[in-house]
Design a protein around this motif. Structure first.
Motif, PDB file in Angstrom:
ATOM      1  N   ARG B  30     -63.749  15.249  -4.011  1.00 46.60           N
ATOM      2  CA  ARG B  30     -64.712  14.286  -4.231  1.00 46.60           C
ATOM      3  C   ARG B  30     -64.281  13.034  -4.811  1.00 46.60           C
ATOM      4  NH1 ARG B  30     -67.742  19.188  -6.207  1.00 46.60           N
ATOM      5  NH2 ARG B  30     -66.331  19.047  -7.988  1.00 46.60           N
ATOM      6  N   PHE B  31     -64.910  11.911  -4.338  1.00 47.73           N
ATOM      7  CA  PHE B  31     -64.613  10.553  -5.018  1.00 47.73           C
ATOM      8  C   PHE B  31     -65.916  10.491  -5.747  1.00 47.73           C
ATOM      9  CE2 PHE B  31     -61.663  10.589  -1.616  1.00 47.73           C
ATOM     10  CZ  PHE B  31     -60.281  10.358  -2.121  1.00 47.73           C
ATOM     11  N   GLY B  32     -65.879  10.600  -6.947  1.00 45.44           N
ATOM     12  CA  GLY B  32     -67.181  10.211  -7.709  1.00 45.44           C
ATOM     13  C   GLY B  32     -68.246  11.419  -7.293  1.00 45.44           C
ATOM     14  N   VAL B  35     -68.781  13.326  -1.785  1.00 41.51           N
ATOM     15  CA  VAL B  35     -68.118  14.736  -1.212  1.00 41.51           C
ATOM     16  C   VAL B  35     -67.224  14.279  -0.041  1.00 41.51           C
ATOM     17  CG1 VAL B  35     -68.088  17.376  -0.977  1.00 41.51           C
ATOM     18  CG2 VAL B  35     -69.705  16.137  -2.632  1.00 41.51           C
ATOM     19  N   VAL B  36     -66.055  14.422  -0.017  1.00 39.21           N
ATOM     20  CA  VAL B  36     -65.548  13.875   1.190  1.00 39.21           C
ATOM     21  C   VAL B  36     -65.003  15.380   2.092  1.00 39.21           C
ATOM     22  CG1 VAL B  36     -63.164  12.708   2.147  1.00 39.21           C
ATOM     23  CG2 VAL B  36     -64.446  11.802   0.263  1.00 39.21           C
ATOM     24  N   LEU B  37     -64.443  16.254   1.220  1.00 41.58           N
ATOM     25  CA  LEU B  37     -64.227  17.651   1.696  1.00 41.58           C
ATOM     26  C   LEU B  37     -64.957  18.501   1.127  1.00 41.58           C
ATOM     27  CD1 LEU B  37     -60.268  17.549   2.449  1.00 41.58           C
ATOM     28  CD2 LEU B  37     -61.807  16.725   3.748  1.00 41.58           C
ATOM     29  N   PRO B  55     -64.302  10.728  13.555  1.00 42.52           N
ATOM     30  CA  PRO B  55     -65.005   9.408  13.230  1.00 42.52           C
ATOM     31  C   PRO B  55     -64.073   8.862  11.802  1.00 42.52           C
ATOM     32  CG  PRO B  55     -66.642  10.904  12.831  1.00 42.52           C
ATOM     33  CD  PRO B  55     -65.483  11.665  13.595  1.00 42.52           C
ATOM     34  N   SER B  56     -64.300   7.496  11.696  1.00 43.65           N
ATOM     35  CA  SER B  56     -63.886   7.095  10.321  1.00 43.65           C
ATOM     36  C   SER B  56     -64.497   7.576   9.330  1.00 43.65           C
ATOM     37  CB  SER B  56     -64.088   5.450  10.680  1.00 43.65           C
ATOM     38  OG  SER B  56     -63.592   4.980   9.328  1.00 43.65           O
ATOM     39  N   GLY B  57     -63.791   7.909   8.183  1.00 38.22           N
ATOM     40  CA  GLY B  57     -64.530   8.373   6.980  1.00 38.22           C
ATOM     41  C   GLY B  57     -64.612   9.836   7.084  1.00 38.22           C
ATOM     42  N   SER B  58     -64.202  10.466   7.967  1.00 35.41           N
ATOM     43  CA  SER B  58     -64.386  11.785   8.185  1.00 35.41           C
ATOM     44  C   SER B  58     -63.671  12.630   7.169  1.00 35.41           C
ATOM     45  CB  SER B  58     -64.357  12.396   9.417  1.00 35.41           C
ATOM     46  OG  SER B  58     -63.214  12.249  10.178  1.00 35.41           O
ATOM     47  N   GLY B  59     -62.649  12.201   6.712  1.00 37.80           N
ATOM     48  CA  GLY B  59     -61.584  12.948   5.784  1.00 37.80           C
ATOM     49  C   GLY B  59     -60.318  13.184   6.346  1.00 37.80           C
ATOM     50  N   LYS B  60     -59.749  12.638   7.384  1.00 32.35           N
ATOM     51  CA  LYS B  60     -58.544  13.020   8.142  1.00 32.35           C
ATOM     52  C   LYS B  60     -57.494  12.598   6.835  1.00 32.35           C
ATOM     53  CE  LYS B  60     -59.207  10.465  11.513  1.00 32.35           C
ATOM     54  NZ  LYS B  60     -60.714   9.603  11.214  1.00 32.35           N
ATOM     55  N   THR B  61     -57.354  11.191   6.594  1.00 33.88           N
ATOM     56  CA  THR B  61     -56.609  10.703   5.707  1.00 33.88           C
ATOM     57  C   THR B  61     -56.511  11.343   4.332  1.00 33.88           C
ATOM     58  OG1 THR B  61     -56.415   8.538   6.611  1.00 33.88           O
ATOM     59  CG2 THR B  61     -55.739   8.835   4.409  1.00 33.88           C
ATOM     60  N   THR B  62     -57.759  11.830   3.853  1.00 36.88           N
ATOM     61  CA  THR B  62     -57.574  12.659   2.801  1.00 36.88           C
ATOM     62  C   THR B  62     -57.204  13.845   2.975  1.00 36.88           C
ATOM     63  OG1 THR B  62     -59.993  11.642   2.129  1.00 36.88           O
ATOM     64  CG2 THR B  62     -59.246  13.448   0.910  1.00 36.88           C
ATOM     65  N   ILE B  63     -57.065  14.605   3.837  1.00 35.69           N
ATOM     66  CA  ILE B  63     -56.304  15.708   4.054  1.00 35.69           C
ATOM     67  C   ILE B  63     -54.638  15.480   3.941  1.00 35.69           C
ATOM     68  CG2 ILE B  63     -55.959  17.652   5.931  1.00 35.69           C
ATOM     69  CD1 ILE B  63     -58.775  17.436   6.671  1.00 35.69           C
TER      70      ILE B  63
HETATM   71  N1  LIG Z   1     -59.315   6.350  -3.313  1.00 35.68           N
HETATM   72  C1  LIG Z   1     -60.712   6.514  -2.919  1.00 35.68           C
HETATM   73  N2  LIG Z   1     -61.586   6.309  -3.864  1.00 35.68           N
HETATM   74  C2  LIG Z   1     -62.839   6.492  -3.205  1.00 35.68           C
HETATM   75  N3  LIG Z   1     -63.148   6.883  -2.266  1.00 35.68           N
HETATM   76  C3  LIG Z   1     -62.408   7.237  -1.113  1.00 35.68           C
HETATM   77  C4  LIG Z   1     -60.803   7.074  -1.461  1.00 35.68           C
HETATM   78  N4  LIG Z   1     -60.350   7.124  -0.418  1.00 35.68           N
HETATM   79  C5  LIG Z   1     -61.181   8.045   0.457  1.00 35.68           C
HETATM   80  N5  LIG Z   1     -62.512   7.477   0.023  1.00 35.68           N
HETATM   81  C6  LIG Z   1     -63.655   7.927   0.986  1.00 35.68           C
HETATM   82  O1  LIG Z   1     -63.377   9.370   1.439  1.00 35.68           O
HETATM   83  C7  LIG Z   1     -64.051   9.552   2.616  1.00 35.68           C
HETATM   84  C8  LIG Z   1     -63.102   9.822   3.691  1.00 35.68           C
HETATM   85  O2  LIG Z   1     -61.878   8.826   3.669  1.00 35.68           O
HETATM   86  P1  LIG Z   1     -60.562   9.210   4.763  1.00 35.68           P
HETATM   87  O3  LIG Z   1     -59.788   7.917   4.374  1.00 35.68           O
HETATM   88  O4  LIG Z   1     -60.032  10.395   4.439  1.00 35.68           O
HETATM   89  O5  LIG Z   1     -61.323   9.016   6.059  1.00 35.68           O
HETATM   90  P2  LIG Z   1     -60.476   9.049   7.468  1.00 35.68           P
HETATM   91  O6  LIG Z   1     -61.185  10.110   8.204  1.00 35.68           O
HETATM   92  O7  LIG Z   1     -58.846   8.826   7.323  1.00 35.68           O
HETATM   93  O8  LIG Z   1     -61.082   7.381   8.121  1.00 35.68           O
HETATM   94  P3  LIG Z   1     -60.372   6.561   9.062  1.00 35.68           P
HETATM   95  O9  LIG Z   1     -60.320   6.972  10.437  1.00 35.68           O
HETATM   96  O10 LIG Z   1     -61.033   5.257   8.765  1.00 35.68           O
HETATM   97  O11 LIG Z   1     -59.131   6.421   8.414  1.00 35.68           O
HETATM   98  C9  LIG Z   1     -64.435   7.753   2.981  1.00 35.68           C
HETATM   99  O12 LIG Z   1     -65.893   7.857   2.768  1.00 35.68           O
HETATM  100  C10 LIG Z   1     -63.773   7.145   1.878  1.00 35.68           C
HETATM  101  O13 LIG Z   1     -64.707   6.017   1.589  1.00 35.68           O
END
Ligand SMILES: Nc1ncnc2c1ncn2[C@@H]1O[C@H](COP(=O)(O)OP(=O)(O)OP(=O)(O)O)[C@@H](O)[C@H]1O
Ligand SMILES: [Mg+2]
Lengths: 245, 271
Positions: B30-32, B35-37, B55-63
């Motif tokens: 979670r970020f605040g 809930v990302v994952l 799609p963008s924001g789906s959480g790939k980078t987060t993983i």
């Molecule tokens: N450091 C952070 N602080 C707050 N929210 C974050 C942070 N990093 C990511 N998020 C949020 O987490 C969600 C997932 O982000 P993430 O970067 O994992 O997406 P992504 O799938 O990699 O997207 P993209 O294709 O645009 O790179 C988004 O809603 C983003 O706003």
């Protein structure tokens, strides 16, 4: 204006004392700057608190009074008697080190967070990241403000004359007391401080150029004769235009 | 062509393939209040090349950032090679891992970033040798020899002394790939590594990655918008939406006959 005896027995040694006080205080200040500045970026709040307290105390007290305190209060409080020059160097080094810690802290904070992440991805320890990545990258940013601080410190060394350290200002005061004619000697002193400041700035500019070279940046082109005196703004102008001119 | 090639490679490397290397168990991030994952479960087998799309924001980078320990999960566990990444077992109980434990598990993982993140204070060669020398304790000349080999491999054998500012984006990214490989990781994380590059520099970087995918046993976890590249190297494609895997399968299946409506929509938008 001055007798040969005065010149060789007070004035020349005074210049040498000024140089010594500057070098020793600057070395101490540099060490304190890095130590306190680095501690102030610690993730542990207690470490940040302690180092922040140091900064606030020395920023908020007068270097001159600190010098009197080191020279006259410490002996009665702690039973330690510093030689006068040591008291002066301690007061200057600890005070200017506090200012310097702000420079180090700021420069470290300005290192891109992505650099820290790259360091983590390569499994460096925290200490290795600081030593090999963060401090070397912050260093070129520190040099121009360190230069300003060094000049302040050089001029601040005149304070040691008040605790009976026979620096060149002390010699000047002696001459005034003896002869009453103070204009020539104080003018000469101003010129000497100016020349020292100028030389220090040139030296720092060399250091800055070398630091930039180590970061793979081409050194800023040589500018005019007096450019060294405006080291900070000169660098900003050169890097700011990104070589556009 | 790609699917066949991957298939043959899989069979030729029975020793490394098949064992589970990465496992996410009910991972919540979670970020605040965002809930990302949400209790994400997924696993990657050793030696596989897995592409995450979505799609963008789906959480790939987060993983990827969770795996690199740049982020910590709020709940759930991540294991790499059977070992917990952000937890450790003490007296039979699972507790938050200390720095020493994290570094021990983390040494198996390498990452290449979208913005390269080379160290500007080091030459290309030292960017590559610094971690092997000071983290792995490799002798300096051995590390340098290997760094030169790696630079040759990425086509930059003549750039050992260049600083990052003197290299193009594509060259920087290839040095960054060499730098990650120098640590001999089991897993390589690649987060949109060509997105920051000028179009004409993309192919060179992708060629290097294809080469690595086809000639090494490194497990790759890859986020990319280069669908042609994903098709070439992927054993498995995972489609993410809102922090969940909504569909997964071989590259062939995912690109040619996706089952899920969201996958079809997403692919028609990017292909
Ligand atoms: N450091 C952070 N602080 C707050 N929210 C974050 C942070 N990093 C990511 N998020 C949020 O987490 C969600 C997932 O982000 P993430 O970067 O994992 O997406 P992504 O799938 O990699 O997207 P993209 O294709 O645009 O790179 C988004 O809603 C983003 O706003
Ligand atoms: Mg992303």
């Amino acid at each position: 204006m001055m007798s040969e005896k005065f010149f060789t027995e007070w004035f020349l040694p005074g210049i040498w004392i000024t140089v010594q006080v500057t070098v020793y205080s600057a070395a101490l200040a540099l060490a304190v700057s890095f130590l306190i500045g680095t501690l102030r970026t610690s993730p542990l709040w207690i470490v940040r608190f302690a180092s922040g307290t140091y900064f606030e105390i020395f920023r908020g007290t007068s270097a001159l009074v600190m010098m009197f305190w080191m020279a006259y209060a410490v002996p009665s409080l702690l039973g330690i008697q510093f030689v006068p020059m040591a008291a002066g160097v301690l007061a200057l080094g600890l005070t200017y080190g506090a200012y310097g810690s702000e420079i180090v802290r700021g420069a470290l904070a300005a290192v891109a967070p992505a650099q820290r992440e790259a360091g983590i991805a390569l499994n460096f320890t925290k200490a290795q990241r600081l030593r090999k990545i963060e401090l070397p990258q912050a260093w070129p940013e520190m040099i121009p403000p360190f230069n300003n601080l060094l000049i302040e410190l050089l001029k601040g060394t005149a304070l040691v004359s008040t605790i009976a350290v026979a620096d060149m200002t002390f010699a000047g005061n002696l001459l005034r007391l003896a002869k009453g004619d103070s204009a020539p000697i104080y003018t000469l002193l101003l010129v000497i401080y100016f020349v020292f400041a100028f030389l220090l700035t040139r030296g720092m500019r060399l250091l800055e150029r070398q630091a930039n070279r180590r970061m793979g940046k081409t050194p800023p082109e040589k500018t005019g004769f007096l450019s060294g005196l405006r080291s900070k703004s000169a660098t900003d102008a050169v890097t700011g235009t990104g070589g556009a001119k | 062509m790609s699917a066949d090639q991957n298939l043959t490679k899989d069979q030729s490397n029975p020793a490394v393939d098949g064992k589970e290397l990465i496992r996410f168990d009910k991972v919540t991030k979670r970020f605040g209040s965002n809930v990302v994952l949400d209790e994400l479960d997924f696993s990657v087998n050793s030696g596989k090349h897995v592409t995450l799309i979505g799609p963008s924001g789906s959480g790939k980078t987060t993983i990827l950032r969770l795996l690199m320990t740049l982020l910590k999960p709020e709940e759930g566990t991540i294991r790499v090679g059977g070992k917990y990444l952000t937890h450790e077992e003490r007296n039979g109980k699972l507790v938050k891992a200390g720095e020493k434990h994290i570094r021990e598990v983390r040494k198996n993982i390498g990452m290449v970033f979208q913005q390269f993140n080379l160290f500007p204070n080091m030459s290309a060669l030292r960017n590559i040798t610094e971690a092997p020398v000071s983290v792995l304790g490799l002798p300096k000349d051995e590390a340098e020899e290997r760094a030169r080999e790696l630079l040759d491999m990425v086509g930059l054998g003549d750039k050992t002394d260049a600083y990052p500012t003197q290299l193009s984006g594509g060259q920087q990214q290839r040095v960054a790939i060499a730098r990650a490989l120098a640590m001999r990781p089991q897993v390589l994380l690649l987060d949109e590594v060509t997105s920051a590059l000028d179009p004409e520099l993309v192919a060179g970087v992708l060629d290097v990655l294809r080469d690595i995918a086809h000639t090494t046993d490194i497990t790759m976890l890859c986020v990319t918008h280069e669908m042609g590249f994903a098709r070439d190297i992927s054993d498995q494609v995972l489609m993410f939406d809102s922090g969940r895997v909504i569909e997964s399968g071989t590259a062939e299946k995912m690109f040619n006959e996706p089952e899920h409506e969201r996958t079809r929509e997403f692919l028609s938008a990017v292909l």
